[in-house]
Design a protein around this motif. Sequence first.
Motif, PDB file in Angstrom:
ATOM      1  N   VAL A 177       0.935  -1.542  -0.175  1.00 37.49           N
ATOM      2  CA  VAL A 177      -0.066   0.319  -0.095  1.00 37.49           C
ATOM      3  C   VAL A 177       1.008   1.689  -0.203  1.00 37.49           C
ATOM      4  CG1 VAL A 177      -1.403   1.105   1.345  1.00 37.49           C
ATOM      5  CG2 VAL A 177      -2.527  -0.867   0.979  1.00 37.49           C
ATOM      6  N   TYR A 178       2.039   1.386   0.868  1.00 34.83           N
ATOM      7  CA  TYR A 178       2.732   2.368   0.579  1.00 34.83           C
ATOM      8  C   TYR A 178       3.263   2.701  -0.401  1.00 34.83           C
ATOM      9  CZ  TYR A 178       6.855   5.261   2.450  1.00 34.83           C
ATOM     10  OH  TYR A 178       8.243   5.752   2.626  1.00 34.83           O
ATOM     11  N   GLU A 179       3.680   1.627  -0.991  1.00 39.06           N
ATOM     12  CA  GLU A 179       4.694   1.649  -2.276  1.00 39.06           C
ATOM     13  C   GLU A 179       3.575   2.396  -3.298  1.00 39.06           C
ATOM     14  OE1 GLU A 179       7.523   1.365  -3.220  1.00 39.06           O
ATOM     15  OE2 GLU A 179       8.061   0.832  -0.921  1.00 39.06           O
ATOM     16  N   GLN A 180       2.144   1.497  -3.311  1.00 41.79           N
ATOM     17  CA  GLN A 180       1.044   2.039  -4.478  1.00 41.79           C
ATOM     18  C   GLN A 180       0.797   3.619  -4.043  1.00 41.79           C
ATOM     19  OE1 GLN A 180      -0.357   1.263  -6.845  1.00 41.79           O
ATOM     20  NE2 GLN A 180      -0.549   3.021  -7.364  1.00 41.79           N
ATOM     21  N   MET A 181       0.627   4.378  -2.599  1.00 37.72           N
ATOM     22  CA  MET A 181       0.438   5.672  -2.611  1.00 37.72           C
ATOM     23  C   MET A 181       1.319   6.576  -3.040  1.00 37.72           C
ATOM     24  SD  MET A 181      -1.608   5.174   1.215  1.00 37.72           S
ATOM     25  CE  MET A 181      -3.354   4.880   1.273  1.00 37.72           C
ATOM     26  N   TYR A 233      -6.910   7.407  -7.833  1.00 32.90           N
ATOM     27  CA  TYR A 233      -7.847   8.375  -9.041  1.00 32.90           C
ATOM     28  C   TYR A 233      -8.526   7.427  -9.324  1.00 32.90           C
ATOM     29  CZ  TYR A 233      -8.175  10.912 -13.025  1.00 32.90           C
ATOM     30  OH  TYR A 233      -8.949  12.217 -13.753  1.00 32.90           O
ATOM     31  N   ASN A 234      -9.986   8.332 -10.121  1.00 29.28           N
ATOM     32  CA  ASN A 234     -11.490   7.495  -9.775  1.00 29.28           C
ATOM     33  C   ASN A 234     -11.133   6.509 -11.254  1.00 29.28           C
ATOM     34  OD1 ASN A 234     -12.447   8.211 -12.427  1.00 29.28           O
ATOM     35  ND2 ASN A 234     -12.474  10.022 -11.328  1.00 29.28           N
ATOM     36  N   PHE A 242     -13.662   6.544 -13.613  1.00 20.10           N
ATOM     37  CA  PHE A 242     -14.892   6.890 -14.257  1.00 20.10           C
ATOM     38  C   PHE A 242     -14.388   7.383 -15.861  1.00 20.10           C
ATOM     39  CE2 PHE A 242     -18.647   8.024 -11.381  1.00 20.10           C
ATOM     40  CZ  PHE A 242     -18.565   7.176  -9.912  1.00 20.10           C
ATOM     41  N   PHE A 243     -15.331   8.133 -16.128  1.00 18.44           N
ATOM     42  CA  PHE A 243     -15.083   8.577 -17.864  1.00 18.44           C
ATOM     43  C   PHE A 243     -13.452   8.110 -18.411  1.00 18.44           C
ATOM     44  CE2 PHE A 243     -15.205  11.715 -13.994  1.00 18.44           C
ATOM     45  CZ  PHE A 243     -16.580  11.183 -14.180  1.00 18.44           C
ATOM     46  N   LYS A 244     -14.004   6.618 -18.622  1.00 16.15           N
ATOM     47  CA  LYS A 244     -12.399   5.505 -19.492  1.00 16.15           C
ATOM     48  C   LYS A 244     -11.445   6.254 -18.859  1.00 16.15           C
ATOM     49  CE  LYS A 244     -15.538   6.405 -23.712  1.00 16.15           C
ATOM     50  NZ  LYS A 244     -16.070   6.811 -24.849  1.00 16.15           N
ATOM     51  N   THR A 245     -11.107   6.010 -17.530  1.00 17.03           N
ATOM     52  CA  THR A 245      -9.817   5.617 -17.162  1.00 17.03           C
ATOM     53  C   THR A 245      -9.942   4.737 -16.157  1.00 17.03           C
ATOM     54  OG1 THR A 245     -10.857   7.144 -14.990  1.00 17.03           O
ATOM     55  CG2 THR A 245      -9.235   8.175 -17.125  1.00 17.03           C
ATOM     56  N   SER A 246      -8.868   4.591 -16.195  1.00 18.49           N
ATOM     57  CA  SER A 246      -8.175   3.182 -15.074  1.00 18.49           C
ATOM     58  C   SER A 246      -7.531   3.514 -14.536  1.00 18.49           C
ATOM     59  CB  SER A 246      -8.598   2.337 -15.678  1.00 18.49           C
ATOM     60  OG  SER A 246      -8.260   0.044 -15.107  1.00 18.49           O
ATOM     61  N   ASN A 247      -6.644   2.224 -14.027  1.00 15.39           N
ATOM     62  CA  ASN A 247      -5.244   2.162 -13.370  1.00 15.39           C
ATOM     63  C   ASN A 247      -4.861   0.971 -13.120  1.00 15.39           C
ATOM     64  OD1 ASN A 247      -5.781   1.253 -10.028  1.00 15.39           O
ATOM     65  ND2 ASN A 247      -7.124   2.182 -10.007  1.00 15.39           N
ATOM     66  N   PRO A 248      -3.529   0.745 -12.766  1.00 15.28           N
ATOM     67  CA  PRO A 248      -3.289  -0.890 -13.146  1.00 15.28           C
ATOM     68  C   PRO A 248      -3.453  -1.524 -11.762  1.00 15.28           C
ATOM     69  CG  PRO A 248      -1.353   0.399 -13.743  1.00 15.28           C
ATOM     70  CD  PRO A 248      -2.378   1.595 -13.037  1.00 15.28           C
ATOM     71  N   PRO A 249      -2.654  -1.528 -10.222  1.00 18.15           N
ATOM     72  CA  PRO A 249      -3.945  -2.268  -9.305  1.00 18.15           C
ATOM     73  C   PRO A 249      -5.800  -2.854  -9.624  1.00 18.15           C
ATOM     74  CG  PRO A 249      -2.723  -0.600  -8.335  1.00 18.15           C
ATOM     75  CD  PRO A 249      -2.717   0.220  -9.960  1.00 18.15           C
ATOM     76  N   ALA A 250      -5.750  -1.587 -10.056  1.00 20.87           N
ATOM     77  CA  ALA A 250      -8.161  -2.200  -9.902  1.00 20.87           C
ATOM     78  C   ALA A 250      -7.828  -3.314 -11.347  1.00 20.87           C
ATOM     79  CB  ALA A 250      -8.368  -1.181  -9.954  1.00 20.87           C
ATOM     80  N   ILE A 251      -6.961  -3.244 -12.375  1.00 20.13           N
ATOM     81  CA  ILE A 251      -6.845  -3.689 -14.032  1.00 20.13           C
ATOM     82  C   ILE A 251      -6.793  -5.032 -13.477  1.00 20.13           C
ATOM     83  CG2 ILE A 251      -5.888  -4.219 -16.276  1.00 20.13           C
ATOM     84  CD1 ILE A 251      -5.928  -1.045 -15.899  1.00 20.13           C
ATOM     85  N   LEU A 252      -5.692  -4.922 -12.343  1.00 19.77           N
ATOM     86  CA  LEU A 252      -4.673  -6.732 -12.148  1.00 19.77           C
ATOM     87  C   LEU A 252      -5.359  -6.865 -10.899  1.00 19.77           C
ATOM     88  CD1 LEU A 252      -1.067  -6.045 -11.771  1.00 19.77           C
ATOM     89  CD2 LEU A 252      -1.822  -6.450 -13.483  1.00 19.77           C
ATOM     90  N   GLY A 260     -12.933   0.768  -7.700  1.00 14.08           N
ATOM     91  CA  GLY A 260     -11.555   0.522  -8.201  1.00 14.08           C
ATOM     92  C   GLY A 260     -10.269   1.116  -7.404  1.00 14.08           C
ATOM     93  N   HIS A 261     -10.235   1.823  -6.494  1.00 10.32           N
ATOM     94  CA  HIS A 261      -9.454   2.333  -5.493  1.00 10.32           C
ATOM     95  C   HIS A 261      -8.365   1.845  -5.428  1.00 10.32           C
ATOM     96  CE1 HIS A 261      -7.494   4.904  -2.552  1.00 10.32           C
ATOM     97  NE2 HIS A 261      -8.372   5.332  -2.170  1.00 10.32           N
ATOM     98  N   PRO A 262      -7.067   2.805  -6.558  1.00 11.80           N
ATOM     99  CA  PRO A 262      -5.565   1.311  -6.330  1.00 11.80           C
ATOM    100  C   PRO A 262      -5.092   1.431  -5.114  1.00 11.80           C
ATOM    101  CG  PRO A 262      -5.205   4.480  -7.006  1.00 11.80           C
ATOM    102  CD  PRO A 262      -6.970   3.972  -6.577  1.00 11.80           C
TER     103      PRO A 262
END
Length: 463
Positions: free
Chosen positions: A77-81, A87-88, A90-100, A327-329
């Motif tokens: 969590v520390y490394e990710q933070m 980041y959200n 919505f609006f066609k955005t995503s983030n790596p931890p949520a995808i994985l 999807g909170h990273p």
Amino acid sequence: MTASNRYPTAALRASDSRHYMHPFTDYKALAEEGSRIIVKAKGVWLEDSDGKKYLDGMAGLWCSNVGHGREEIAEAVYEQMKELAYYNSFFKTSNPPAILLAEKLAELAPPHLNRVFFCGSGSEANDTVVRLVRYYWSLLGKPEKTVIIARQNAYHGSTMAGASLGGMQPMHAQGGMPIPGIVHIPQPYWFGEGGDMTPEVFGLWAARQLEIKIEEMGPDKIAAFIAEPIQGAGGVIIPPSTYWPEVKRICAKYDILLVADEVICGFGRTGRWFGSEYYGIEPDLMSIAKGLTSGYLPMGGLLVSDRVADVIIGLGDDFNHGYTYSGHPSCAAAALANLAIIEREKLVQRVASDIGPYFQKQWLALGEHPLVGEARMVGLIGALELVPNKPSRTEKFAPVGKVGTLCRDISFENGLVMRATRDSMIISPPLVISHDEADELIRRAKKTLDETYVALKKDGRVK
Ligand code: PXG
């Protein structure tokens, strides 16, 4: 004041009762008695602000599956933070931890569940159920299929939809619930409600209450049936073996979506990744939370089957539903680190074939105690039904709940966290509990039962 145990317990307690509105709490009683302030935890052990240690028989609140104080989750969590705290999605955005994490969940879940809608809690997951099943049927041209059938004494969360899906009368009484479109049927609680039926006959009876309700309201009105594979907060209600196959048959017959609330049963609790696998349920949707992150950060989700996703994606446009923290990273990083521990330490297999059977043998033996009417357990989730006049199942303590609370308080004194539901004692320990710690838990539980029994004998509440 800082959140540290450098401050005296009395000052923390005073401030706590002045400012902090706790969940599910009688505030006057809390102010009089003061809260127990937990300051640290490691493995299965908790420590309070006076330095007293407790064996955490409830895994926090049914969630610390990998145990407390796992530094690798904190580090992930520390490394990710540092990289991207938030980041959200919505609006066609995503983030790596949520995808994985979505990919990982699709791998771990039964094969037909390949997508996940993320949220912040189990309650939000179940609110998402209500939104999604109604949208599903409206896309299929059946907008009148809106009603969701749930069960009495179920727990599905504390938001308006979650509490309405739940079947807890005291919750309904405080807020104009259930909201429209949610109805309840009896639970498969053989010990409490099975009467003269055998467990198997009663399991069929309870499942057929679903069919009766569907027939009564009309299948064209019913969107879904939701249930916990094993009811947790309701008192660890383990259904008879006949129950789930019959429910599955009924949902298929009437084309009703089947939703498994896996918030407690998920992530190894039953010795399978999901309670649905333990019972062969094959649900269309699965709500998850708790063990997803082992409680290190709040996160929930709704696993969606191909059947449902194909309609939502194929026929729908915008699904007008979502949370700031979907999807909170950082939460997803905690979940990934937690799942990596469960896999690496083979905790699910451990519950199925090592600590589960080891623990169950001793827990079920507590059923011999003169105060215990029934001991039951699957994987690492279990209950003891306390009764005044063994072997009678029908005679209960009056008023209901006082003996459970007494036993819970004695358990705390003995350094063991058990939860009381009515007059039954519940445990759901971390899946990492060792054999020695399991022995110690049983020893403390037995001592607690003995002391409760003596207290009840003294005032004539047991014969
Ligand atoms: N479904 C189930 C099956 C649960 O057990 C929720 C949904 C709601 O999750 P959130 O994350 O919104 O709390 C739960 C939560 C208790 C107790 O006293 C149990 C829960 C929550 C609070 C108290 O046993 N379970």
